[in-house]
Design a protein around this motif. Structure first.
Motif, PDB file in Angstrom:
ATOM      1  N   HIS A 109       0.814  -1.214   0.000  1.00  0.00           N
ATOM      2  CA  HIS A 109       0.000   0.000   0.000  1.00  0.00           C
ATOM      3  C   HIS A 109       0.850   1.268   0.000  1.00  0.00           C
TER       4      HIS A 109
ATOM      5  N   CYS B 286      -7.453   1.387  -4.775  1.00  0.00           N
ATOM      6  CA  CYS B 286      -7.011   0.127  -4.165  1.00  0.00           C
ATOM      7  C   CYS B 286      -8.065  -0.375  -3.156  1.00  0.00           C
TER       8      CYS B 286
ATOM      9  N   CYS C  60      -7.639  -0.723  -0.157  1.00  0.00           N
ATOM     10  CA  CYS C  60      -7.483   0.051   1.080  1.00  0.00           C
ATOM     11  C   CYS C  60      -8.150   1.418   0.982  1.00  0.00           C
TER      12      CYS C  60
ATOM     13  N   CYS D  73      -1.751   2.356  -5.236  1.00  0.00           N
ATOM     14  CA  CYS D  73      -0.822   1.572  -4.405  1.00  0.00           C
ATOM     15  C   CYS D  73      -0.079   0.566  -5.294  1.00  0.00           C
TER      16      CYS D  73
HETATM   17 ZN   LIG Z   1      -3.729   0.206  -0.991  1.00  0.00          ZN
END
Ligand SMILES: [Zn+2]
Length: 403
Positions: free
Chosen positions: A244, A254, A256, A261
């Motif tokens: 990340h 992403c 996240c 990332c």
């Molecule tokens: Zn990420």
């Protein structure tokens, strides 16, 4: 002599027991006199501890083979069958388990499906896999010393709480205590890349290397960090979220929630997404159904697929260069299912690395592509239990003020 509070006395006994066990594990077969010399403990203390360890079958006595004519000294050794540990790697759709004896010999491995992802199902499935593995290995539950679990996510290895795992959708899941209550043996939890890194440190290419990194590519991108011979967790267990680190702020979103990332360029799902985008845009006439097919097309020289892997290789080279520049490791081990792409990704990655690494640093780093096996991750998880069994509480971050 100062009186120790009751808790401290118990701790000191645990420390002494670990010191004796560690000496026997590391230097055995060894005499009681040599154990005394190495640990600095009195003969009486050693006699008491070894009697207890012999009684519970964890160590055994044997006569020394050679003797200069006098009485043969009695030596102490670890009994490999004195106890067993289980390591588990929890993946998105399966659980791999490894059974190890006290000398870390791999006795059995076992894999089962993992389909329902509620936390209750996870505990239930882990418990079933352990029961099946013990049955296959013909080990009784009472012989089980402990269980280690490795899985993707941010894990507080001290408390055993899984703080966040995007793959499973779990937050603040106290997996350690939930499984411990069910099994009634100690349970240890860590991030799966950390357990793989420990496997490398104890059994693999990381043996005797003080500063090394394990980078995994595949479903995601992971990182295990060994500094000064110790696995580095960071302040809350979050160290190693290498996947990340942002490579392209304009890139795709992403898992996240951030953009661009490393994982969004290098992971298997990202490579597949890039291929699907190329097909949808009419740039490629190949509709690819799985990652193996994509790798095959790349290896056959399909220009669009080769370009996708070239981009992934360049992003990986940038990420690795940043790691080298920050941590200056002796060795980086690249592992995980993503290495199946072989030269298709590693040739352009090695070619791009010098562009990004600071001059003077790259020549000290060895990069090694490691064949991976499913049970390697589980083996490291079992190793955490053994480490705790043999290691003194001093090394388990017990404050010096309590000793
Ligand atoms: Zn990420």
């Amino acid at each position: 002599m100062a009186k120790h509070p009751r808790g401290n006395r118990k701790l000191i006994r645990a420390i002494n027991r670990s010191s004796v066990l560690y000496s026997i594990m590391r230097f055995g077969p060894i005499s009681r006199t040599d154990v005394a010399e190495r640990t600095g403990l009195s003969a009486a203390t050693i006699s008491g501890i070894t009697a207890e360890l012999i009684e519970s079958d964890i160590i055994f006595e044997k006569e020394a083979g050679d003797s200069s004519g006098g009485r043969k000294p009695i030596l102490l050794s670890i009994n490999p069958q004195g106890g067993y540990v289980v390591g588990l790697k929890l993946a998105e759709d399966n659980i791999t388990a490894a059974l190890l004896d006290l000398e870390a010999n791999l006795i059995e491995t076992y894999t089962d499906k993992f389909e329902n992802h509620t936390t209750d199902d996870a505990i239930h499935s882990l418990n079933n896999v352990i029961s099946d593995l013990l049955q296959i290995g013909e080990i009784r539950k009472e012989q089980l010393i402990g269980v280690g679990v490795g899985l993707a996510g941010i894990v507080d290895a001290e408390t055993g709480v899984l703080q966040h795992s995007p793959i499973f959708g779990w937050h603040d899941f106290d997996l350690k205590n939930s499984l411990q209550d069910k099994l009634e043996v100690p349970v240890y939890l860590d991030n799966d890349v950390n357990t793989l890194t420990l496997t490398e440190k104890w059994f693999g290419a990381g043996q005797g290397v003080d500063h090394f990194l394990t980078v995994t590519i595949g479903r995601g991108v992971g990182l295990g960090i060994v500094i000064d011979g110790q696995l580095y967790h960071g302040s809350h267990g979050g160290a190693g979220e290498f996947g990340h680190t942002v490579i392209n702020p304009e890139g795709v979103v992403c898992d996240c929630g951030k953009r661009g990332c490393l994982e969004t360029i290098v992971s298997d799902p990202s490579l597949m997404r890039s291929a699907a985008d190329a097909y949808a845009a009419g740039r490629s006439n190949e509709e690819v159904s799985d990652i193996e097919e994509l790798v095959k097309l790349g290896q056959e020289g399909h220009p669009v697929v080769t370009e996708i892997f070239d981009q992934a290789a360049d992003a990986l080279a940038q990420g690795l260069a940043n790691l080298i520049n920050v941590l200056c490791p002796q060795l980086i081990i690249i592992s995980g299912e993503g290495i199946r792409a072989g030269d298709l990704i590693f040739d352009p990655m090695f070619a791009a690395l010098p562009t990004y690494v600071m001059p003077g640093l790259s020549e000290h780093v060895e990069l090694r592509i490691d064949d991976w096996e499913d049970h390697a991750w589980a083996r490291g998880a079992a190793g955490i239990v053994l480490r705790d069994f043999f290691e003194s509480p001093i090394h388990r971050k017990v404050p010096v003020s309590q000793i």
